[in-house]
Design an enzyme around this catalytic site. Structure first.
Site, PDB file in Angstrom:
ATOM      1  N   SER A 118      99.697  13.733  40.645  1.00 54.48           N
ATOM      2  CA  SER A 118      98.440  13.768  39.891  1.00 54.48           C
ATOM      3  C   SER A 118      97.364  13.165  40.779  1.00 54.48           C
ATOM      4  O   SER A 118      97.297  13.449  41.982  1.00 54.48           O
ATOM      5  CB  SER A 118      98.606  13.024  38.559  1.00 54.48           C
ATOM      6  OG  SER A 118      97.448  13.097  37.790  1.00 54.48           O
ATOM      7  N   TYR A 161      89.203  19.715  37.808  1.00 58.88           N
ATOM      8  CA  TYR A 161      90.258  19.011  38.539  1.00 58.88           C
ATOM      9  C   TYR A 161      90.924  17.957  37.647  1.00 58.88           C
ATOM     10  O   TYR A 161      92.153  17.881  37.558  1.00 58.88           O
ATOM     11  CB  TYR A 161      89.652  18.375  39.791  1.00 58.88           C
ATOM     12  CG  TYR A 161      90.635  17.615  40.646  1.00 58.88           C
ATOM     13  CD1 TYR A 161      91.639  18.285  41.336  1.00 58.88           C
ATOM     14  CD2 TYR A 161      90.554  16.231  40.774  1.00 58.88           C
ATOM     15  CE1 TYR A 161      92.540  17.590  42.127  1.00 58.88           C
ATOM     16  CE2 TYR A 161      91.438  15.527  41.572  1.00 58.88           C
ATOM     17  CZ  TYR A 161      92.437  16.207  42.247  1.00 58.88           C
ATOM     18  OH  TYR A 161      93.323  15.511  43.022  1.00 58.88           O
ATOM     19  N   LYS A 178      94.797  17.658  36.326  1.00 59.57           N
ATOM     20  CA  LYS A 178      95.637  16.494  36.648  1.00 59.57           C
ATOM     21  C   LYS A 178      96.047  15.712  35.400  1.00 59.57           C
ATOM     22  O   LYS A 178      97.138  15.142  35.350  1.00 59.57           O
ATOM     23  CB  LYS A 178      94.910  15.595  37.651  1.00 59.57           C
ATOM     24  CG  LYS A 178      94.704  16.242  39.028  1.00 59.57           C
ATOM     25  CD  LYS A 178      96.030  16.589  39.695  1.00 59.57           C
ATOM     26  CE  LYS A 178      95.864  17.033  41.137  1.00 59.57           C
ATOM     27  NZ  LYS A 178      97.152  17.348  41.774  1.00 59.57           N
TER      28      LYS A 178
HETATM   29  N1  LIG Z   1      93.479  13.587  49.307  1.00 54.89           N
HETATM   30  C1  LIG Z   1      93.103  12.971  48.212  1.00 54.89           C
HETATM   31  O1  LIG Z   1      92.055  12.297  48.176  1.00 54.89           O
HETATM   32  C2  LIG Z   1      93.942  13.044  46.981  1.00 54.89           C
HETATM   33  C3  LIG Z   1      94.850  14.053  46.779  1.00 54.89           C
HETATM   34  N2  LIG Z   1      95.567  14.107  45.609  1.00 54.89           N
HETATM   35  C4  LIG Z   1      96.523  15.190  45.351  1.00 54.89           C
HETATM   36  O2  LIG Z   1      97.512  15.167  46.354  1.00 54.89           O
HETATM   37  C5  LIG Z   1      97.964  16.482  46.622  1.00 54.89           C
HETATM   38  C6  LIG Z   1      97.884  16.755  48.123  1.00 54.89           C
HETATM   39  O3  LIG Z   1      96.565  16.588  48.531  1.00 54.89           O
HETATM   40  P1  LIG Z   1      96.139  16.575  50.080  1.00 54.89           P
HETATM   41  O4  LIG Z   1      97.280  16.145  50.889  1.00 54.89           O
HETATM   42  O5  LIG Z   1      94.866  15.870  50.156  1.00 54.89           O
HETATM   43  O6  LIG Z   1      95.853  18.150  50.259  1.00 54.89           O
HETATM   44  P2  LIG Z   1      95.695  19.074  51.554  1.00 54.89           P
HETATM   45  O7  LIG Z   1      94.598  20.025  51.216  1.00 54.89           O
HETATM   46  O8  LIG Z   1      95.618  18.293  52.803  1.00 54.89           O
HETATM   47  O9  LIG Z   1      97.074  19.872  51.487  1.00 54.89           O
HETATM   48  C7  LIG Z   1      97.344  20.702  50.396  1.00 54.89           C
HETATM   49  C8  LIG Z   1      98.705  21.343  50.562  1.00 54.89           C
HETATM   50  O10 LIG Z   1      98.959  22.188  49.434  1.00 54.89           O
HETATM   51  C9  LIG Z   1      99.223  23.525  49.901  1.00 54.89           C
HETATM   52  N3  LIG Z   1      98.729  24.474  48.899  1.00 54.89           N
HETATM   53  C10 LIG Z   1      97.459  24.605  48.453  1.00 54.89           C
HETATM   54  N4  LIG Z   1      97.374  25.614  47.590  1.00 54.89           N
HETATM   55  C11 LIG Z   1      98.610  26.147  47.473  1.00 54.89           C
HETATM   56  C12 LIG Z   1      99.163  27.230  46.737  1.00 54.89           C
HETATM   57  N5  LIG Z   1      98.411  27.993  45.932  1.00 54.89           N
HETATM   58  N6  LIG Z   1     100.477  27.495  46.857  1.00 54.89           N
HETATM   59  C13 LIG Z   1     101.252  26.741  47.667  1.00 54.89           C
HETATM   60  N7  LIG Z   1     100.794  25.704  48.390  1.00 54.89           N
HETATM   61  C14 LIG Z   1      99.487  25.416  48.302  1.00 54.89           C
HETATM   62  C15 LIG Z   1      98.476  23.606  51.232  1.00 54.89           C
HETATM   63  O11 LIG Z   1      98.958  24.598  52.111  1.00 54.89           O
HETATM   64  P3  LIG Z   1      98.342  26.093  52.142  1.00 54.89           P
HETATM   65  O12 LIG Z   1      96.849  25.952  52.068  1.00 54.89           O
HETATM   66  O13 LIG Z   1      98.832  26.698  53.408  1.00 54.89           O
HETATM   67  O14 LIG Z   1      98.893  26.763  50.940  1.00 54.89           O
HETATM   68  C16 LIG Z   1      98.766  22.217  51.793  1.00 54.89           C
HETATM   69  O15 LIG Z   1     100.069  22.178  52.320  1.00 54.89           O
HETATM   70  C17 LIG Z   1      97.098  17.403  45.772  1.00 54.89           C
HETATM   71  O16 LIG Z   1      97.791  17.734  44.591  1.00 54.89           O
HETATM   72  C18 LIG Z   1      95.884  16.559  45.455  1.00 54.89           C
HETATM   73  O17 LIG Z   1      95.278  16.948  44.245  1.00 54.89           O
HETATM   74  C19 LIG Z   1      95.438  13.150  44.654  1.00 54.89           C
HETATM   75  C20 LIG Z   1      94.542  12.136  44.816  1.00 54.89           C
HETATM   76  C21 LIG Z   1      93.742  12.011  45.985  1.00 54.89           C
HETATM   77  C1  LIG Z   2      90.628  -0.462  33.873  1.00 53.08           C
HETATM   78  C2  LIG Z   2      90.394  -0.660  35.270  1.00 53.08           C
HETATM   79  C3  LIG Z   2      89.982   0.498  36.068  1.00 53.08           C
HETATM   80  C4  LIG Z   2      89.946   0.200  37.502  1.00 53.08           C
HETATM   81  C5  LIG Z   2      89.481   1.090  38.566  1.00 53.08           C
HETATM   82  C6  LIG Z   2      89.042   2.451  38.295  1.00 53.08           C
HETATM   83  C7  LIG Z   2      88.807   3.253  39.555  1.00 53.08           C
HETATM   84  C8  LIG Z   2      88.743   4.697  39.279  1.00 53.08           C
HETATM   85  C9  LIG Z   2      88.421   5.506  40.486  1.00 53.08           C
HETATM   86  C10 LIG Z   2      88.839   6.921  40.346  1.00 53.08           C
HETATM   87  C11 LIG Z   2      88.858   7.619  41.652  1.00 53.08           C
HETATM   88  C12 LIG Z   2      89.325   9.016  41.573  1.00 53.08           C
HETATM   89  C13 LIG Z   2      89.593   9.584  42.942  1.00 53.08           C
HETATM   90  C14 LIG Z   2      90.219  10.911  42.879  1.00 53.08           C
HETATM   91  C15 LIG Z   2      90.611  11.394  44.245  1.00 53.08           C
HETATM   92  C16 LIG Z   2      91.037  12.791  44.242  1.00 53.08           C
HETATM   93  O1  LIG Z   2      91.941  13.190  43.558  1.00 53.08           O
HETATM   94  C17 LIG Z   2      90.239  13.680  45.110  1.00 53.08           C
HETATM   95  N1  LIG Z   2      90.016  13.141  46.394  1.00 53.08           N
HETATM   96  C18 LIG Z   2      90.831  15.006  45.216  1.00 53.08           C
HETATM   97  O2  LIG Z   2      91.919  14.978  45.992  1.00 53.08           O
END
Ligand SMILES: NC(=O)C1=CN([C@@H]2O[C@H](COP(=O)(O)OP(=O)(O)OC[C@H]3O[C@@H](n4cnc5c(N)ncnc54)[C@H](OP(=O)(O)O)[C@@H]3O)[C@@H](O)[C@H]2O)C=CC1
Ligand SMILES: CCCCCCCCCCCCCCCC(=O)[C@@H](N)CO
Length: 336
Positions: free
Chosen positions: A173, A187, A191
């Site tokens: 998530s 988004y 999630k």
């Molecule tokens: N980076 C962040 O700030 C955060 C990320 N997340 C979550 O973590 C996970 C990974 O994120 P992150 O590492 O940043 O992402 P990246 O964009 O770096 O990597 C995403 C991966 O998912 C694959 N992917 C995307 N779409 C599809 C599809 N339709 N079918 C199969 N594979 C797919 C991509 O490969 P390809 O494109 O080749 O398919 C790639 O391997 C996500 O679910 C994201 O929402 C959560 C919080 C924060």
């Molecule tokens: C009760 C106390 C609360 C304390 C702290 C709250 C902080 C909230 C911050 C939320 C940040 C969300 C980032 C999402 C990142 C993400 O998923 C994207 N980069 C897409 O990948």
């Protein structure tokens, strides 16, 4: 006089200790350890960012690793980089999680899974008013429906695990899946959806010795985030900065440790811990100490949450006022 102090001391010890004992007795599902050494770990989105870091770490801990993503070149690159750093070969599968038949084919080829990590995800932040419905659907389809496809395809094989050891289904998530964030309507919805899916699924698969984990990372340095940052609304960045950023390796480490201990809610940093306490709701909890912390912190965390909202709505108000100040045509009253 001394005996009053003693009585007091006993009371402040006895109340939390008996609560801890009570919680230890009632907590369900019971604590579990999920080994990954020698077991099949299937990671989607394993060619980039957090998924790639997970694949590296799982391989170096002795798991048999499969990764799935769309782009075959990126998959090959990931396979090479993992071979280079660990000497281990991972299996790669090119499929789009939106295509159920392709997912099923990949999973059948990969063989029965012990630990399924649904990590694939797409994030395109934008105010809903200007975001196309097509883009909204894209995020829902990849992040939420894609995860349904993976679980539906993997579950029959997982139920018949050869070693009968504990299995795991882990869902990636985001902290934006614990609290709604400006610019993340689609988004956040996708999630938050994973949490409902995970809570219900855990009840359905517990008798099969399968354990669900949900991972809630903050902003994490990945190729995906670099791409996202190019078009992120300023307010999204301001609000998301309430939680510190992490590296993909750090998130992967927290995630794997959490998965191996069967933790249902896996926070990744201090703000994440606070968010998990504030949003514990009715989710399962296996750790008596965490349960005690949730009980004790509940009221305080609600106050902290309201302070965060106060701060965020302040940012929105200031940002809107500034924008309206710049734009002479707009004389509208602010809605606060
Ligand atoms: N980076 C962040 O700030 C955060 C990320 N997340 C979550 O973590 C996970 C990974 O994120 P992150 O590492 O940043 O992402 P990246 O964009 O770096 O990597 C995403 C991966 O998912 C694959 N992917 C995307 N779409 C599809 C599809 N339709 N079918 C199969 N594979 C797919 C991509 O490969 P390809 O494109 O080749 O398919 C790639 O391997 C996500 O679910 C994201 O929402 C959560 C919080 C924060
Ligand atoms: C009760 C106390 C609360 C304390 C702290 C709250 C902080 C909230 C911050 C939320 C940040 C969300 C980032 C999402 C990142 C993400 O998923 C994207 N980069 C897409 O990948």
């Amino acid at each position: 006089m001394a005996s009053i102090y003693l009585l007091f001391l006993i009371l402040i010890l006895i109340i939390p200790l008996s609560l801890l004992l009570l919680l230890t007795l009632i907590l369900r599902p019971r604590p579990v350890k999920i080994p990954i050494k020698g077991r099949h770990v299937f990671i989607t989105g394993g060619s980039s960012g957090i998924g790639l870091a997970l694949a590296h770490q799982a391989a170096s801990q002795g798991a048999r690793v499969s990764i799935l993503a769309r782009n075959p070149d990126k998959l090959e690159e990931a396979r090479n980089s993992i071979r280079l750093s660990t000497g281990i070969d991972v299996s790669v599968f090119s499929a789009d999680v939106r295509d159920y038949d392709a997912v099923q084919k990949a999973i059948n080829e990969a063989g029965p899974i012990d630990i399924l990590i649904c990590n694939q995800g797409v994030f395109i932040p934008q105010e809903l008013e200007s975001q196309d419905l097509e883009t909204v659907k894209f995020m829902m389809d990849v992040n939420l429906m894609g995860t349904f496809h993976l679980i539906k395809a993997a579950l029959p094989g997982m139920k018949n695990r050869k070693d009968r050891g504990p299995g795991s289904i882990a869902l990636m998530s985001s902290q934006a899946g614990q609290v709604g964030i400006y610019g993340y309507t689609a988004y956040s919805a996708s999630k938050f959806g994973l949490r409902g899916l995970g809570e219900a699924l855990q009840q359905e698969v517990i008798s099969d010795n399968i354990h669900v984990s949900l991972i809630f990372p903050p902003d994490t340095e990945t190729p995906g985030l670099a791409e996202e940052n190019k078009k992120r609304p300023e307010l999204t960045s301001i609000i998301a900065a309430s939680s510190g950023a992490l590296k993909a390796d750090e998130v992967a480490k927290k995630a794997l440790t959490g998965i191996k201990s069967g933790t249902f809610i896996i926070p990744c940093n201090f703000e994440g811990l606070m968010l998990s306490l504030a949003t514990a709701g009715l989710c399962p909890q296996r750790s008596p100490l965490m349960a005690l912390l949730e009980v004790v912190a509940a009221g305080v965390m609600r106050v902290v949450a309201l302070f965060f909202q106060w701060n965020w709505y302040g940012s929105i108000e200031r940002w809107t006022a500034q924008r309206n100040g710049k734009d002479h045509h707009v004389g509208g009253r602010l809605a606060f």
